[in-house]
Design a protein around this motif. Sequence first.
Motif, PDB file in Angstrom:
ATOM      1  N   CYS A 166      -7.718   2.517 -94.285  1.00 63.95           N
ATOM      2  CA  CYS A 166      -8.636   3.560 -93.812  1.00 63.95           C
ATOM      3  C   CYS A 166      -8.411   3.800 -92.312  1.00 63.95           C
ATOM      4  O   CYS A 166      -9.288   3.584 -91.489  1.00 63.95           O
ATOM      5  CB  CYS A 166     -10.077   3.139 -94.098  1.00 63.95           C
ATOM      6  SG  CYS A 166     -11.247   4.500 -93.911  1.00 63.95           S
ATOM      7  N   PRO A 217      -5.101   8.103 -93.304  1.00 66.75           N
ATOM      8  CA  PRO A 217      -5.733   7.220 -94.295  1.00 66.75           C
ATOM      9  C   PRO A 217      -4.980   7.254 -95.633  1.00 66.75           C
ATOM     10  O   PRO A 217      -4.419   8.278 -96.011  1.00 66.75           O
ATOM     11  CB  PRO A 217      -7.139   7.802 -94.437  1.00 66.75           C
ATOM     12  CG  PRO A 217      -7.036   9.202 -93.960  1.00 66.75           C
ATOM     13  CD  PRO A 217      -5.915   9.237 -92.953  1.00 66.75           C
ATOM     14  N   CYS A 238      -7.034   2.972-101.636  1.00 71.58           N
ATOM     15  CA  CYS A 238      -8.243   2.328-101.104  1.00 71.58           C
ATOM     16  C   CYS A 238      -9.136   1.782-102.213  1.00 71.58           C
ATOM     17  O   CYS A 238      -9.490   2.513-103.155  1.00 71.58           O
ATOM     18  CB  CYS A 238      -9.031   3.334-100.265  1.00 71.58           C
ATOM     19  SG  CYS A 238     -10.498   2.598 -99.518  1.00 71.58           S
TER      20      CYS A 238
END
Length: 188
Positions: free
Chosen positions: A35, A40, A45
């Motif tokens: 992140c 990102p 994630c």
Amino acid sequence: MQTKTDIAAQLEKVYPKNACGQFTQALMELGATICTPKSPKCEACPAKDFCQAYAHNTVMNYPVKLPKKEKRIEERTVFLLQHEDKYALTKRTESGLLSGLWQLPNILSKMDAEQALRTADSFGVQPIELYQQLNRVHIFTHIRWQMTCYHIQCAQAPSDFTWATAQEIETTYALPTAFRMFFEATSD
């Protein structure tokens, strides 16, 4: 400050019992590797399923950077008082900027040469000659010191000051750069 308080309150709700340090470390690792502010990696994630920025397609809006505050400007008059081969030093208070460090005597205001000589006289040093006037700027993270230094030869060395030779200042009374730069400019 309110944002930090809100975030801390939210984190309190999800911190695992007896593993707060590990959880915090994992969050920092996530921020450092996945992140990141500029690129990102949302698809990789582990928080993407509950990430509000990802859900609302606003990932690139974070983190919000506040504009830099203007540095506070302080005008200072610095006194490089010399009696024979010794120079006057004082110690800063134990709190605040440069706390507890040695310094050249200084006053929070800008003075012209005449005012500086009168002020030096009030210190009890009996000014003999104004050798040099130097102007310098020293920038701290939040303050900009605009300093005028007066190098003054003195007839007296009152005990209100600590008097030290150039060698002693170099080895025993190390001055912060904000003051050392005046001393170095006069010893060239």
